[in-house]
Motif scaffolding. Structure first.
Motif, mmCIF file in Angstrom:
data_model
loop_
_atom_site.group_PDB
_atom_site.id
_atom_site.type_symbol
_atom_site.label_atom_id
_atom_site.label_comp_id
_atom_site.label_asym_id
_atom_site.label_seq_id
_atom_site.Cartn_x
_atom_site.Cartn_y
_atom_site.Cartn_z
ATOM 1 N N GLY A 17 0.802 -1.215 0.000
ATOM 2 C CA GLY A 17 0.000 0.000 0.000
ATOM 3 C C GLY A 17 0.835 1.263 0.000
ATOM 4 O O GLY A 17 0.497 2.250 -0.666
ATOM 5 N N VAL A 18 1.933 1.236 0.729
ATOM 6 C CA VAL A 18 2.835 2.390 0.769
ATOM 7 C C VAL A 18 3.487 2.584 -0.587
ATOM 8 O O VAL A 18 3.583 3.714 -1.108
ATOM 9 N N GLN A 19 3.970 1.489 -1.179
ATOM 10 C CA GLN A 19 4.607 1.572 -2.502
ATOM 11 C C GLN A 19 3.704 2.276 -3.508
ATOM 12 O O GLN A 19 4.128 3.183 -4.225
ATOM 13 N N VAL A 20 2.452 1.815 -3.585
ATOM 14 C CA VAL A 20 1.526 2.361 -4.569
ATOM 15 C C VAL A 20 1.208 3.823 -4.274
ATOM 16 O O VAL A 20 1.163 4.667 -5.185
ATOM 17 N N ALA A 21 0.999 4.149 -3.015
ATOM 18 C CA ALA A 21 0.609 5.511 -2.654
ATOM 19 C C ALA A 21 1.666 6.533 -3.050
ATOM 20 O O ALA A 21 1.338 7.636 -3.495
ATOM 21 N N ILE A 22 2.961 6.184 -2.890
ATOM 22 C CA ILE A 22 4.019 7.165 -3.169
ATOM 23 C C ILE A 22 4.580 7.045 -4.581
ATOM 24 O O ILE A 22 5.476 7.808 -4.951
ATOM 25 N N ALA A 23 4.043 6.108 -5.387
ATOM 26 C CA ALA A 23 4.554 5.939 -6.749
ATOM 27 C C ALA A 23 3.443 5.858 -7.784
ATOM 28 O O ALA A 23 3.701 5.482 -8.926
#
Length: 499
Positions: free
Chosen positions: A220-226
């Motif tokens: 979820g973090v990966q997608v949110a910041i990329a």
């Protein structure tokens, strides 16, 4: 799904034989895990980038066969749609300056490929979803001309028994009402709209579960910041529209089966694991074969003779269950190994952004596997899944759950918690200080600016529409600017909005 399959109709006998062969593959895999038959001399990374081809008007260019011939490089292959290509980076060590060397190689390779694509009247674009796609581009005739894609299309639609349904509600543009998409397709071509970066990491069998669990927690973090996929069929939808689009485009379930809780083939999973065996076992137990084509090898006979089985049927089946973090069994020069394949990231916007996303993932993943108390013992699996969908829908504007922090925006979570862990993890992997500072510095600056590729696209289209452009013109103009800035190579958080 890189394996060639025949274009034919499968019989009941084919399916029964395939099921039996997969069970023998599972028995062989279980024996290999118990006997520790896997190679792990050093930690290696790999990378795949899916690409779009566009014409001079910014529309999809259905020309991948011609462009592939002109590129004439075995690292480039066809993908599902005729407007898609994929570039595969050979495995290499993660340590030292390898990532810096890879960045230079990718810049050179993609620039050369783009020059050759120009000879076919096309350009290469790294972007999560091409914003100029239209309904007519989802016609079956635009599938790439390889039997496996036609067969996969036919098998998914046969299993589903009806049209593909595309339905999603968007995150509103600034000052606007939310937009909705409700559409149908008579092929799986909407999947070709989803162009991603796939990160591979070779791991030891005993470490696989920790690395996979860490990757799930980070998704979820990966997608949110990329995020880099905000538009589809003219609508402003999720910041990372790839996530719901991929699920819907390959969904073999009718609405009734969905209501019953039948698992989708694009799958986050449902539990933390203790072994890679858990994931392959779930794949075999829950998902009918889409491409039940058997080979000549009996894996237990090969193993009994002292050889290394290819596990052909298990690997082919694994390629038709699209986990966001996929287990991979592979054999190189007769030696088997295991990999985690991270599939949540979109392509682009630049090579530098891509390398930064990869460095953040590898570093944070490594650090999470070494915590004294595992993160997944403090966080429900459902919370990790909800983070993926929240980050995909709202990007930097989402609220994610993290143990010890609670609900927090992704940029704050990265800056406060995960960026220091990523630095620590890359050091532990032996990555040079120069590479570590370069790539994680991009992540830090992106979070401070709160500007992903998706945010830049949304802001640019909003500005163009405020100046009087209609949606189609705004998307085409935005894409032209995107391509120019992407080829210039500066990271997306530095891109200006508007001329």
């Amino acid at each position: 799904m890189g394996t060639d399959v025949s274009s034919r109709t499968f019989t009941r006998e084919d399916r029964q034989r395939y099921r039996e062969r997969m069970q023998r593959c599972m028995d062989a895999l279980g024996t290999m895990l118990v006997e520790d038959s896997f190679s792990f001399p050093r930690q290696q990374m790999g990378l795949e980038i899916e690409l779009n081809l566009v014409n001079a008007d910014g529309r999809p260019a259905m020309a991948n066969n011609e462009v592939l011939e002109k590129i004439d490089d075995p690292s480039f292959t066809l993908e599902l749609g005729q407007h898609n290509l994929e570039v595969n980076v050979p495995p290499r060590e993660l340590a030292g300056d390898e990532t810096l060397d890879l960045e230079r190689e990718l810049v050179s390779t993609l620039a050369s490929a783009d020059d050759k694509a120009h000879d076919a009247g096309t350009s290469i674009v790294m972007i999560g979803v091409l914003p100029t796609l239209r309904q007519e581009h989802f016609d079956r005739r635009w599938l790439s001309t390889q039997p496996r894609y036609t067969t996969l299309n036919d098998q998914i639609l046969a299993a589903r028994g009806e049209e593909v349904v595309l339905s999603m509600e968007g995150s509103p543009l600034p000052g606007r009402a939310g937009e909705k998409l409700s559409s149908y397709a008579e092929s799986i071509m909407p999947e070709a709209a989803c162009t991603s970066v796939q990160l591979h990491l070779q791991v030891a069998p005993d470490d696989f579960a920790a690395h996979w669990n860490a990757a799930q927690a980070l998704a979820g973090v990966q997608v949110a910041i990329a995020a880099n996929s905000p538009f589809l069929l003219g609508r402003a939808l999720w910041h990372e529209t790839r996530i719901p689009l991929f699920l819907q485009a390959t969904d073999t379930r009718t609405q009734e089966l969905t209501n019953q809780g039948v698992r989708p083939r694009v799958w986050f999973g449902e539990r933390w694991i203790t072994s890679i065996f858990d994931l392959f076992e779930e794949n075999v137990r829950y998902f009918p074969a889409l491409l039940p084509e058997t080979g000549d090898e009996d894996p237990l006979d090969v193993l009994g003779a002292g050889g290394t089985p290819s596990l052909t049927e298990l690997r082919l089946h694994n390629g038709t269950v699209w986990r966001w973090n996929r287990p991979v069994y592979d054999v190189v020069d007769g030696v088997p190994h295991l990999r985690v394949e991270n599939r949540v990231l979109p392509a682009g916007p630049t090579v530098l952004d891509t390398m930064a996303n990869a460095a953040f993932f590898y570093g944070a993943q490594r650090a999470l596997t070494t915590l004294e108390r595992p993160l997944w013992s403090q966080m429900s699996f459902h919370a990790a899944e909800e983070n993926l969908y929240a980050g995909s829908r709202h990007g930097m504007g989402s609220q994610l759950y993290w143990p010890g922090v609670g609900w927090v925006p992704p940029d704050e979570l990265v800056l406060r918690r995960l960026l220091p862990l990523a630095h620590e993890g890359l050091r532990a992997c032996g990555v040079s200080d120069e590479a570590r500072e370069r790539y994680l510095g991009v992540i830090e600056a992106r979070c401070l600016a709160r500007r992903t590729g998706s945010q830049w696209q949304r802001d640019t289209v909003t500005l163009l529409e405020d100046r009087g452009a209609d949606r189609d013109t705004a998307l085409t103009t935005m894409l032209t600017q995107y391509v120019e800035l992407s080829h210039a190579g500066e990271p997306v958080h530095t891109w200006p909005v508007g001329p």
